[in-house]
Each structure stands twice: as C-alpha cells, then as structure tokens.
Motif scaffolding. Structure first.
Motif, mmCIF file in Angstrom:
data_model
loop_
_atom_site.group_PDB
_atom_site.id
_atom_site.type_symbol
_atom_site.label_atom_id
_atom_site.label_comp_id
_atom_site.label_asym_id
_atom_site.label_seq_id
_atom_site.Cartn_x
_atom_site.Cartn_y
_atom_site.Cartn_z
ATOM 1 N N PHE A 47 6.545 -1.114 -4.737
ATOM 2 C CA PHE A 47 5.546 -0.375 -3.969
ATOM 3 C C PHE A 47 6.098 0.991 -3.600
ATOM 4 N N VAL A 55 3.847 -1.554 3.502
ATOM 5 C CA VAL A 55 4.760 -2.383 2.707
ATOM 6 C C VAL A 55 5.473 -3.398 3.599
ATOM 7 N N GLU A 121 1.788 1.078 -7.185
ATOM 8 C CA GLU A 121 2.342 -0.268 -7.345
ATOM 9 C C GLU A 121 2.596 -0.532 -8.815
#
Length: 142
Positions: A47, A55, A121
C-alpha cells in the motif's frame, strides 16, 4: 500481518508499468482452506504512502483490503490490472506454501490505480500448481 515498509521490492517494481516511487507498506498473509492442512496461497499486499493513516487501520480479517482502503482513505479505485503467470516458487514462497523450491506456482499480480492513474495498491498472490483452479463462465448473447 505487516511485514515492513520501504521501497517496492525491485523484482516487483520492474514488472509494473507506472510510477512506483515512494514508501510502501507491506502485509503478508497465508491462506488456508478450512478443510485442508496445506496452504492454498501466500499474498503480499503493498500500500502506497498516499493512503496515509488508512493503512494502519486495515483489518486483515475484515473483508477485501481494497474495499477497506476505499472506505478508510477515500481513495477510489479507477482500474485494476491483473496479470497471471506460471513461475517457479522461490525458496521463501515455497517454505510458506509447504512445497519444494522451484515447484510451479501461479502468481496473480494486481495493480490498483485511482481514477487519476496513480498506483496505490499492488498485490502478488502465489498459488501452488496442484492446489489452485480458476474457473469462469462466459455468457454469450445470441
């Protein structure tokens, strides 16, 4: 489980078309089917720092990570690109999947971008050749 943060690993970055600079947070998970003793997949999910505090709020048992990211960060998914490739298991992947090094695995890599085309991502899942099947239905309009 979180496994670290830093630059995207070189072996992965070289396979991505787009800007992958910046800091990435990595999570690794090993998936098992309730009925089977052997693992059916190992997934590394990365991420980008643009997601901020979202996150740290991810719940690895709380459904798909990209849906959580959308909800927690407000970053919308514009496109997901998926690449499926048969490769030989690395020593690390083979150990996690409880198989021999260099055995065949199916790697499914997904790259998630926002509507502006920024990558936020990346996931790479490795599935043992003998423990994975992919099926899809195609409906044909007559």
């Amino acid at each position: 489980m979180p496994t670290g943060r830093g630059s995207l690993p070189g072996h992965l970055a070289e396979q991505i078309y787009g800007d992958v600079t910046g800091e990435w947070h990595c999570f690794r998970g090993v998936r098992r089917h309730a009925d089977h003793l052997l693992p059916i997949a190992v997934t590394d999910a990365y991420f980008h720092e643009m997601l901020g505090d979202a996150v740290g709020m991810l719940d690895l048992s709380g459904g798909t990570l990209f849906n959580q990211i959308e909800r927690l960060s407000g970053v919308a998914i514009g496109r997901v690109t998926q690449c499926t490739q048969a490769i030989a298991a690395t020593k690390e992947v083979a150990a996690l999947l409880e198989m021999d090094t260099a055995s065949p695995v199916l790697r499914i890599m997904r790259v998630y971008t926002n509507p502006a085309g920024q990558i936020f991502e990346i996931s790479a899942s490795h599935h043992p050749g003998g423990r994975f099947a992919y099926m899809m239905h195609i409906d044909v309009d007559s």
